[in-house]
Design an enzyme around this catalytic site. Structure first.
Site, PDB file in Angstrom:
ATOM      1  N   PRO A  13      41.565  38.185  45.181  1.00 27.16           N
ATOM      2  CA  PRO A  13      40.759  39.305  45.675  1.00 27.16           C
ATOM      3  C   PRO A  13      39.320  39.189  45.165  1.00 27.16           C
ATOM      4  CG  PRO A  13      42.835  40.075  44.719  1.00 27.16           C
ATOM      5  CD  PRO A  13      42.695  38.631  44.346  1.00 27.16           C
ATOM      6  N   GLY A  16      37.806  43.475  41.754  1.00 31.46           N
ATOM      7  CA  GLY A  16      38.862  43.818  40.826  1.00 31.46           C
ATOM      8  C   GLY A  16      38.396  44.821  39.798  1.00 31.46           C
ATOM      9  N   TYR A  48      39.459  41.914  24.077  1.00 33.87           N
ATOM     10  CA  TYR A  48      39.300  43.314  24.487  1.00 33.87           C
ATOM     11  C   TYR A  48      40.302  44.210  23.780  1.00 33.87           C
ATOM     12  CZ  TYR A  48      36.741  41.221  28.446  1.00 33.87           C
ATOM     13  OH  TYR A  48      35.875  40.511  29.237  1.00 33.87           O
TER      14      TYR A  48
END
Length: 283
Positions: A13, A16, A48
């Site tokens: 895709p 996102g 993260y």
């Protein structure tokens, strides 16, 4: 949703959800809500510290029948202090709660990055990653990595917005068919970019927000783009970019802004810090 195809025919895709600087609790909610809205690309990283939350959001969506695992393109990044850890990929998959990721990066050109790339190449060959990426590489370190790589990277992740595109890097990688995934797609929220006269002019014409114009530009450049947000209204608005297109002339005018400003300046000092910045979950 619009898609691009990688050099190994993996379909991705173009829009996102990025999860940089989003807390674990907010990440789980954002991932679930994004998947419910129709997002199918989720990006995270060891650094993260929210991979477990991404996995929980994905599992909730799967358990609720919203998606199947194969519907979702999941990308993450191995941190430099883990480049020489044989179990780094396995532990990453465990945190995410999945058997494989769709895209596996090495996060920085720091430390033993050659070993890091060999680590993810091994994961690719074992089916634990469907595609390989490098993040923040250019110049001599990019050349060094490419010369040693058995599997050339299918994706590179770099700061990307109308004010700055690494065109020279993409020209260099064109022979391998490497695609670009852009971070800071909104210029780190810079009001100068968000209210640039060219962007606001297009916003007025299409009755879209300036954020939507910026994201539409990226998608039309065939750049995978991953704006991050924990705001559900912003999440919904970011996704509402597939009902209009910028003209060739408008794209050229936005492209002409390139070189105005970048928001992240890499340095040897930063890379040294990254090479020694151990993550809380490391043993």
């Amino acid at each position: 949703m619009e898609y691009t195809k990688l050099s190994n025919d993996v379909r991705v895709p173009l829009l996102g959800l990025g999860t940089f600087m989003i807390s674990p609790d907010d990440t789980e909610t954002s991932v679930y809500e994004a998947l419910k809205m129709g997002y199918r690309l989720i990006d995270t990283a060891n650094a993260y510290l929210n991979e477990e939350a991404v996995g929980k959001g994905l599992k909730k969506a799967m358990d609720g029948g919203l998606v199947k695992r194969d519907d979702v393109f999941l990308s993450t990044k191995i941190w430099p202090t883990l480049y020489e850890k044989d179990d780094a990929v396995e532990k990453t998959l465990e945190r995410l709660g999945v058997d494989y990721v769709d895209l596996l990066f090495i996060h920085q050109p720091a430390g033993q990055y050659q070993a890091g790339y060999a680590l993810i190449e091994k994961a690719y060959k074992e089916g634990k990653a469907r595609s390989l990426g490098i993040s923040n590489f250019f110049g001599d370190k990019l050349e060094s990595l490419l010369s040693a790589a058995d599997v050339k990277p299918q994706v590179i992740q770099l700061e990307t917005h109308p004010y700055y595109v690494y065109d020279d890097v993409m020209v260099r990688l064109a022979e391998y068919g490497t695609k670009l995934m852009g971070w800071y797609p909104l210029g780190h929220g810079d009001p100068g970019l968000l209210h640039d006269p060219m962007i606001t002019k297009l916003s007025d014409k299409y009755r879209k927000s300036t954020v939507q114009i910026l994201l539409r530009w990226a998608v039309q450049r065939d750049f995978m783009t991953i704006p991050g947000t924990k705001n559900i209204d912003h999440l919904r608005s970011n996704f509402d970019i597939f009902d209009f297109s910028l003209t060739d002339e408008e794209m050229a005018a936005v492209n002409a802004l390139n070189g105005t400003r970048r928001y992240y300046t890499p340095s040897e000092e930063l890379e040294t810090r990254y090479a020694n910045m151990h993550l809380p979950f490391e043993g």
